[in-house]
Structure formats: C-alpha cells, structure tokens
Design a protein around this motif. Structure first.
Motif, mmCIF file in Angstrom:
data_model
loop_
_atom_site.group_PDB
_atom_site.id
_atom_site.type_symbol
_atom_site.label_atom_id
_atom_site.label_comp_id
_atom_site.label_asym_id
_atom_site.label_seq_id
_atom_site.Cartn_x
_atom_site.Cartn_y
_atom_site.Cartn_z
ATOM 1 N N UNK A 168 0.832 -1.213 0.000
ATOM 2 C CA UNK A 168 0.000 0.000 0.000
ATOM 3 C C UNK A 168 0.860 1.254 0.000
ATOM 4 N N UNK A 169 2.037 1.164 0.616
ATOM 5 C CA UNK A 169 2.894 2.348 0.713
ATOM 6 C C UNK A 169 3.255 2.853 -0.684
ATOM 7 N N UNK A 203 -1.183 7.604 -6.620
ATOM 8 C CA UNK A 203 -2.451 8.361 -6.614
ATOM 9 C C UNK A 203 -2.320 9.507 -5.613
ATOM 10 N N UNK A 204 -3.409 10.282 -5.475
ATOM 11 C CA UNK A 204 -3.356 11.354 -4.478
ATOM 12 C C UNK A 204 -3.580 10.803 -3.074
ATOM 13 N N UNK A 205 -3.938 9.513 -2.988
ATOM 14 C CA UNK A 205 -4.345 8.905 -1.714
ATOM 15 C C UNK A 205 -3.283 9.036 -0.624
ATOM 16 N N UNK A 206 -3.713 9.524 0.524
ATOM 17 C CA UNK A 206 -2.811 9.636 1.669
ATOM 18 C C UNK A 206 -2.934 8.357 2.485
ATOM 19 N N UNK A 207 -1.808 7.785 2.840
ATOM 20 C CA UNK A 207 -1.841 6.592 3.694
ATOM 21 C C UNK A 207 -1.344 7.007 5.072
ATOM 22 N N UNK A 208 -2.105 6.680 6.094
ATOM 23 C CA UNK A 208 -1.710 7.051 7.456
ATOM 24 C C UNK A 208 -1.703 5.793 8.317
ATOM 25 N N UNK A 209 -0.577 5.526 8.934
ATOM 26 C CA UNK A 209 -0.547 4.404 9.876
ATOM 27 C C UNK A 209 -0.700 4.967 11.282
ATOM 28 N N UNK A 223 7.744 2.031 6.307
ATOM 29 C CA UNK A 223 8.762 2.984 5.876
ATOM 30 C C UNK A 223 8.185 4.010 4.912
ATOM 31 N N UNK A 224 8.460 5.256 5.160
ATOM 32 C CA UNK A 224 8.026 6.322 4.254
ATOM 33 C C UNK A 224 6.562 6.714 4.410
#
Ligand code: BF8
Ligand code: SF4
Length: 643
Positions: free
Chosen positions: A336-337, A343-349, A357-358
């Motif tokens: 997913x990272x 895409x513009x999608x923000x990934x937040x853990x 990482x990243x």
C-alpha cells in the motif's frame, strides 16, 4: 471475465490494474511460483544456526535435521508457531481493548461505556460486587481483571467456565485447559525452540492449549469488552463492495482490525466543523468505508458500508477515489505504501506496533483518541481537492446487506420479544427443518479464485438447509453477492431454512462480525447445548466450521480452537503439514478421539460441502434425530446424492 475473481467489482478493477500496469498481490504471488516445496509442506526448519535444515529423501533415506529432528517434529513446531502468531494477534487486540476500557473508566480519550447492561453482566461473571459501585468503578475493576487474564500464571481462564462441563473436564484430562494467554503463547515458543519438545503430539497439544487461550480468552475478551465500550451490535442494514465509494464525497478507508481507532474515525467524520470543511472543499459529505475486519466492526455497530475484503485493499486505492486510507494492525499489505504513491491517496498508519517505511504516522494514543481521529479526518478532507477526476474509476457493483448478529440477537430473534430462548433454533434442528449450522470464516488468498470457495460452499450448504454464520472476509464475500439480505432465503435456501428465515425475518447467512468475534460462535454453541436436546458438548452438535480461502496465521489459531472445542473444521487448502504424514493424520483423524473435533482439508468447495453435510448427518443420526424434513437426500449443484 478476469479469471482471478468471481466478484464483478474486483474483476473490473483487476482489468484496469492490468491495463494501467499497477501491480497487485496476484501479480506478485505469480512471481513466487513455484513456491518452495519444503516451506509448503512444513519441513524447513530454521530455528537454530546449525540450520536451515530441510527434510527430504536423500539416497532413498529420509534425511534428519542437524540436531536429529525428524519431519514430524519440524512440521509440528512450525505449525504451533503459526498458532502462536495468530493467537498473539487476536489476544494483543483484546489486551488493547481492556486497556481502553480502563481509560474509559478514568474518563480519558473520549471513550465511554455504551453498554452498561453488558458491563454489569460481565462484572458479575468476574465476581465483582455490583452493589454500591458506580459504572466507572465497575469498568475499572472489570478492565483490571481482564488485563490480568493475559499474565495469569496459574489456574484456568475464567471464560473456560462458560464451556459445557463435559468439554471442560475433557480439556483438564488432556492437560490443555488454558492458563494465562501470554503464558500459553510463550510456552509454544519455548517448547518449539531448538532442543526442547520433540514429540509431535505433545507439541501440537500445546498448540491446542494456546488456541483455546485465544478463543476462550483473548478473542472473547476483545468481543465482550468491545461490546461494553461500543455497545453490542444489533441487526443493521448497510451496503458492500467498491461501489460504496463516492465520486462526490471525501472517501476515507479504514483498514485493519481494532475498533478503538475506527470507532473514533466514525465519530470524527460526523463532526460539524469537519463536515463544513468538506463542504467548503466542494465535497458532499465525508464517506467512511471499511476494508477487512475493521470494516466488520464499524458495520456491525454503525452500519458503515464495507468497501471490500482482504484482496480488495489495493483495488480500493486503484479506484483513484480514496482520499485517505488509515490503517492500524493486521492484514495490511506492505504494497500500500508504494501503490498510494501513484495516486493522491494519503496513507496514514496509526499503531506504534506497525510502522511502514516512508508512510506518515499519526500515533493513535488512546488518551487523545478523538483528537487524533479528527486530525486524520481533516487530512482526508484537505486531500479531497487533490483528487484527479481523470483517474477516478469506481465500479458500480454494490449490494445491500443486513449485519449485526450476536449470540444475544440470534437468541432474541428466534425466541421472540417475550421469550428469549434458543428453543426454537434447537427445535428446528431436532424436527429437521434445519440440518445444522456451519460457521464460514476467514480470509482471501491469491492461491484461489477470489471469493469463489466462500460463495460456492455457502450456497451448497444453504440449499441443503444448513444455517450459515459468517465473519471476517468470508462474510464480506457472501455479502457482496447478496446472501446477507433476508430475500436470499427465497433465492438460495432449502425449504426448511427458508421457513425459519421467513418466520423471523433474518437472512440465511448471519454476519457475526470480525475474526475476533468468532468467539460469538463459541458462546452461541454454549447456548444451544445449554438449551438441551442436542447432546452434552459441541462435538455432538450437527455443526461445523470452515475457512475456505484462508491465508493468515490467525485462521490457524481459530481452526485450532474450534477443533479443540469439538468441532469439525474445514480448511480450503491444507496447513503446511504434508511433509509429515503423522502430523497430518493426527490433525485430520486421531485428534477426534481426544477433543471430538478434527480438521478436514478439501480444496473443492462442492466436495467440501458434501463432506460437511455427511458429517452433519452423522451427528444427527448419533443423536437419533429424524433426517432433514425437506432435504433428506442432499443435492450438490442441483444433483441429488444417493438418489
Ligand atoms: O482477522 S479474515 S484476511 S481481515 S485474517 Fe485478515 Fe483473514 Fe480477512 Fe480480519 Ni481475519
Ligand atoms: Fe536444523 Fe535442528 Fe536447528 Fe532445526 S533445530 S535448524 S532441524 S539443527
């Protein structure tokens, strides 16, 4: 048709992914072929530095590991380590829920007790005096006792006493009645390390013990305390599949497992200020949708729609319509990272236990849960403006569903408002309107046609008058093709099951929640045995379990606690045990003598249905019950067997 899935939305997105060269888990799985036969059959040992050792035939003789360990020992050790992994995942989830209950008792984090009746019921079960104590005091005492169950050094876990007496005695006799949850998991790790337990049966029995600590401990604590904190689910309508994403709204995907996070995201998404902010960005609202078990948690309690199951997590991103995906723990693909980067999608853990990482982390400290949730929702809203409409492809596919069944709601539905009892369910089994009940649970796996085994097995069983309870990604699969609508009883159920569904207005597949909520299946079976007329323990009931498309260690832990609890449990692909005929035989045959349950490995879901039905009919015959009223001769894919 894309040959990787039977789900139309997944097919559509896979075609798009292939056209636009987005790599998915299916592609990576293919690059892994052929997979290592030693690993697949369980005979690769790398637990000490004399290894790795692998067992094969050299010069016609079966090789041993450098320490002398044989295939039986190595296979058993590897398998129980998978049980440990799965039990740890469920149980650590349960521990975090108990810690959150403690915070709620102290008035921190924005959490509250939403189900005071369940709080009092559980407090009484834990032996906490109710008289003269406030809700907060009871919650504190309950949370502290629950937390202690993880480190309990001696004696049985409290919830073991919920099991039928005969079963409890049997576990004691076998020496597998579980002590503290952490203790049993640590003991697996100890016993399976270099130079300790070499008796495969003894090793496997510790696997069963730790799994019982999960099912009747960690998972049960998670389910029960989540009900106290967030309230027990009641039947609720919603929708499922990628078609629930919206073109005109801020889309937030909540993915992972712990409702401690997702509940607060749901609350934050209804915050008037954030809604106003979304409006000012040109969005018509904030749309939350779930993936994996987190989806099931917020579906069950809030009717929040489900975007998809495990294998759809990457496809959700490829729709280009997800403004933010927030993840916590378990079943979150590392890919997913990089994929969200396209895409513009923000990934937040959000979990300290699960960094990527990243990837940006907003640590979800329970003490400031609501603030963290609002921060995350605000980021999604800000990101909506960055969505590129030319990249948005949302499949239309979506289906309606009813979810939210629990031991209590099944009870109320079947008994009616004034007579909450399992009697009508037991009577339906006894008089043969129902052949029995099967729990279909577990994951997806690119090693199988996506969703096919879930749907086929479910449909074959339904038409033979078997009531289905379902959880996890299996429930999402069934939901996507409409089997969680009450109308499905007319379309897919046998005449007996249809009569029951019609009388009480339930679907023929009852969604009981996330994977930790498989503990609800245990407590439902407890009630069925307690109601009487169907034997003294689970092993006498015409019931079975199944994980047709499993992939996770958690599925193995669940399978182990079902088998230890006396239930025949089907897996669509075998555990990695084929390198040891002895371990294979122990799990699929010998164990039945000990616990009353056993594993069935069968990859063809139609054959699996036939074997499961044969098992239900054997149990019915042993109880001297009449053959099923309408489907005495079972049919598979429309063909009567034995006709
Ligand atoms: O705990 S069913 S893929 S999401 S492991 Fe994961 Fe399997 Fe889905 Fe939930 Ni369960
Ligand atoms: Fe090899 Fe034995 Fe070490 Fe395993 S424990 S890696 S079989 S030497």
């Amino acid at each position: 048709m894309n040959p990787r899935s039977v789900d139309p939305a997944t097919q559509e997105m896979l075609n798009l992914a292939q056209d636009q060269k987005f790599e998915t888990t299916w592609d990576r799985w293919e690059t892994q072929q052929p997979q290592c036969a030693f690993g697949k059959t369980g005979v690769c040992c790398r637990i000490c530095n004399m290894g790795p050792c692998r067992i094969d035939k050299a010069g016609g003789k079966r090789r041993l590991g450098a320490c002398g360990a044989d295939a039986d020992t190595i296979v058993a050790r590897n398998l129980v380590r998978m049980v440990a992994g799965g039990a740890a995942a469920h149980s650590d989830h349960g521990r975090d829920v108990a810690r959150t209950l403690l915070l709620a008792a102290e008035g921190k984090g924005g959490y509250a007790i939403k189900d005071p009746a369940k709080l009092r019921q559980l407090a009484a079960e834990f032996g906490i005096a109710l008289e003269g104590h406030s809700e907060a005091e009871l919650a504190k005492a309950l949370a502290e006792r629950a937390i202690q169950m993880f480190g309990q050094q001696e004696g049985e876990l409290l919830f073991v006493s919920r099991a039928p007496a005969k079963q409890q005695e049997n576990w004691r006799k076998l020496g597998i009645s579980p002590r503290g949850i952490d203790r049993e998991i640590v003991e697996i790790m100890h016993r399976s390390t270099m130079g300790v337990d070499t008796d495969y049966q003894n090793i496997l029995l510790q696997g069963f013990r730790a799994a019982l600590a999960d099912g009747w401990g960690g998972s049960m604590i998670a389910t029960d305390l989540q009900d106290v904190l967030f309230r027990a689910p009641t039947p609720i309508r919603s929708a499922v599949n990628l078609g629930v994403l919206r073109k005109d709204a801020v889309n937030i995907i909540v993915h992972g497992h712990e409702p401690i996070l997702s509940e607060m995201i749901v609350v934050a998404s209804r915050d008037p200020e954030l809604l106003k902010m979304a409006e000012s960005q040109g969005a018509k609202g904030i749309n939350i949708a779930g993936i994996c078990c987190t989806a099931n948690e917020i579906l069950m309690r809030h009717g929040v729609p489900v975007a998809g199951n495990f294998l759809q997590q990457e496809l959700a991103v490829i729709t280009g319509a997800v403004d933010l995906m927030v993840v916590d723990v378990q079943c979150v693909m590392s890919s997913l990272a990089s994929l969200t980067g396209c895409f513009h999608t923000k990934l937040v853990s959000t979990s300290r236990k699960a960094k990527m990482p990243g990837v940006e982390q907003v640590v979800f400290e329970e003490e400031r849960a609501l603030d963290a949730a609002k921060e995350i929702v605000a980021r999604a809203v800000e990101n909506y403006a960055r969505r590129d409409p030319s990249k948005v492809n949302i499949p239309e596919s979506r289906s309606d569903l009813v979810a939210g069944f629990t031991t209590d709601t099944i009870f109320q539905f079947l008994g009616g408002r004034y007579r909450s009892t399992f009697r009508p369910l037991n009577d339906a089994v006894i008089d043969g309107r129902l052949r029995g009940a099967v729990g279909i649970v577990g994951c997806n796996n690119p090693n199988m046609l996506h969703d096919y085994a879930h749907l086929t097995l479910t449909r074959e069983l339904l038409k033979n008058d078997v009531l289905i309870v379902s959880s996890g990604c299996a429930a999402i699969a069934d939901a996507k093709c409409g089997l969680l609508r009450p109308e499905a009883a007319y379309e897919s159920a046998g005449a007996g099951l249809r009569e029951i569904c019609e009388a009480v207005g339930i679907p023929p597949v009852l969604h009981i929640g996330a994977c930790v909520d498989n503990s609800r299946i245990l407590t439902t079976l407890v009630e069925i045995v307690g109601e009487g007329g169907l034997g003294e323990d689970f092993s006498q009931l015409p019931v079975a379990g199944s994980a047709p498309e499993w992939m996770s260690e958690k599925a193995i832990a669940i399978g182990f606690y079902f088998v230890a609890s006396g239930v025949l449990t089907h897996f669509g692909t075998p555990h990695p045990v084929l390198g040891s005929p002895a371990v294979h035989k122990f799990l699929t045959d010998d164990i039945e003598e000990l616990t009353g349950g056993k594993f069935l490995f069968e990859s063809d879901p139609v054959k699996a249905a036939a074997r499961i039905i044969e098992h239900l009919d054997q149990k019915r015959a042993a109880l001297k019950l009449a053959p099923p009223m309408y489907t005495a001769k079972p049919t598979f894919q429309g063909v009567a067997v034995g006709a």
